[in-house]
Design a protein around this motif. Structure first.
Motif, mmCIF file in Angstrom:
data_model
loop_
_atom_site.group_PDB
_atom_site.id
_atom_site.type_symbol
_atom_site.label_atom_id
_atom_site.label_comp_id
_atom_site.label_asym_id
_atom_site.label_seq_id
_atom_site.Cartn_x
_atom_site.Cartn_y
_atom_site.Cartn_z
ATOM 1 N N ALA A 40 0.836 -1.206 0.000
ATOM 2 C CA ALA A 40 0.000 0.000 0.000
ATOM 3 C C ALA A 40 0.870 1.255 0.000
ATOM 4 O O ALA A 40 0.599 2.222 -0.734
ATOM 5 C CB ALA A 40 -0.922 0.000 1.215
ATOM 6 N N PHE A 79 -9.642 -0.242 -2.478
ATOM 7 C CA PHE A 79 -9.374 -1.673 -2.509
ATOM 8 C C PHE A 79 -10.617 -2.463 -2.885
ATOM 9 O O PHE A 79 -11.705 -2.242 -2.334
ATOM 10 C CB PHE A 79 -8.863 -2.149 -1.142
ATOM 11 N N CYS A 138 -6.284 3.801 2.310
ATOM 12 C CA CYS A 138 -7.099 3.253 1.228
ATOM 13 C C CYS A 138 -8.589 3.393 1.520
ATOM 14 O O CYS A 138 -9.013 3.445 2.677
ATOM 15 C CB CYS A 138 -6.780 1.773 1.006
ATOM 16 N N MET A 196 -2.827 -6.014 -4.437
ATOM 17 C CA MET A 196 -2.626 -5.583 -3.056
ATOM 18 C C MET A 196 -2.468 -6.740 -2.080
ATOM 19 O O MET A 196 -1.729 -6.641 -1.094
ATOM 20 C CB MET A 196 -3.816 -4.719 -2.612
#
Length: 315
Positions: free
Chosen positions: A35, A52, A71, A251
């Motif tokens: 991240a 995400f 995020c 991710m």
């Protein structure tokens, strides 16, 4: 690319004393670093934000980690919206809702939570209007058509979104997609007088599944998008456009393991190893014939001189 577990056999032996196999294990340090690298790669864009893809790993503990790293969430269902709400993302800027064939109740909740609603098709405009009204900020998936008539519905901020490929192991995909959407944004401004506030590059940046492939370089990707931004948007007076992403697999996939035990051997016309997991734990290989790397803990450096079918119980 070397496929090396982030956990040792000794660590796993301690974990299974409390948590019996099968289970999924994630590397928090690795998740946070990915991240941070993503945000660093796009730090040139003041409004950059990663949303995400919740469907990739719908786990509250992981969502909370990603929230701490700045995020937001990309949701596509009522349950994902509810999970995002419970995990603290409903602040008016941290939920992207992209769905198709969407029930009215999902649009209603998305608007209530302050989510950015991303319309999949022009025909959804009237449906959204009847369900809960058109919000002042709206995003539209890239489809040729006259959806910018939404301006007459009181929309003050527009965004465009596109998803053209899945799991690309190429540093060129995002910059190429960005160029397409940047040119579209300029065309909309010049021909319709519509200023695009944000451009969502969506997902598609993938990971290498096989050891012979190299991973994407997120810094090279970010630099490629920056060059396109400065070549296309900045000269058009659109240097304030925010860039969003909706990465999921990129991710999380490198930072998760399915941990199982071998419990049976079968020696017939084939060699089988039976484990205590099944398709309910990892469905994709059976459905798609996809490659998933297996490491036998404690034998990482042994020669690969036997071939087995690794199977689970019927579920």
């Amino acid at each position: 690319m070397e496929k090396k577990p982030f956990v040792t056999k000794e660590q796993l032996e301690k974990i299974v004393e409390k948590y019996p196999t099968p289970f999924h294990l994630y590397d928090e340090k690795g998740i946070r670093q990915t991240a941070r690298d993503l945000y660093k790669a796009f730090s040139w864009n003041e409004g950059f934000k990663e949303y995400f893809a919740v469907k990739a790993t719908p786990t509250p503990a992981i969502l909370k980690i990603l929230k701490e790293e700045g995020c937001g969430t990309d949701c596509s269902s009522l349950t994902e919206l509810m999970m995002s709400d419970r995990c603290g993302f409903a602040d008016g800027n941290s939920i992207m809702f992209s769905s198709n064939e969407t029930p009215a109740e999902e649009f209603i909740l998305a608007k209530k939570l302050g989510a950015i609603i991303n319309l999949d098709d022009i025909t959804h405009i009237d449906f959204l209007k009847d369900a809960c009204g058109i919000p002042e900020r709206i995003c539209c998936r890239y489809n040729p058509g006259g959806y910018f008539s939404l301006g007459t519905e009181g929309v003050k901020e527009f965004g465009i979104h596109s998803f053209l490929a899945s799991n690309t192991v190429s540093n060129e995909y995002y910059p190429a997609l960005a160029s397409i959407l940047f040119n579209l944004a300029v065309e909309l401004k010049e021909n319709l007088g519509v200023h695009i506030g944000f451009i969502n590059l969506s997902g598609g940046v993938g990971i290498p599944y096989t050891p012979d492939k190299e991973p994407n370089d997120i810094f090279a990707i970010g630099e490629g998008v920056r060059k396109a931004y400065e070549e296309i948007l900045v000269p058009a007076g659109m240097g304030d456009v925010k860039i969003f992403t909706e990465l999921g697999r990129f991710m999380l996939a490198p930072h998760g393991h399915l941990v199982v035990k071998a419990i049976h051997e079968k020696h017939t016309y084939k060699e089988y190893i039976g484990v205590d997991a099944c398709a309910a734990n990892l469905m994709r290989p059976a459905m798609y014939g996809a490659y998933h790397h297996i490491t036998v803990m404690g034998k990482e450096n042994e020669p690969c001189d036997h071939t087995y079918d690794v199977v689970g119980s019927l579920c």
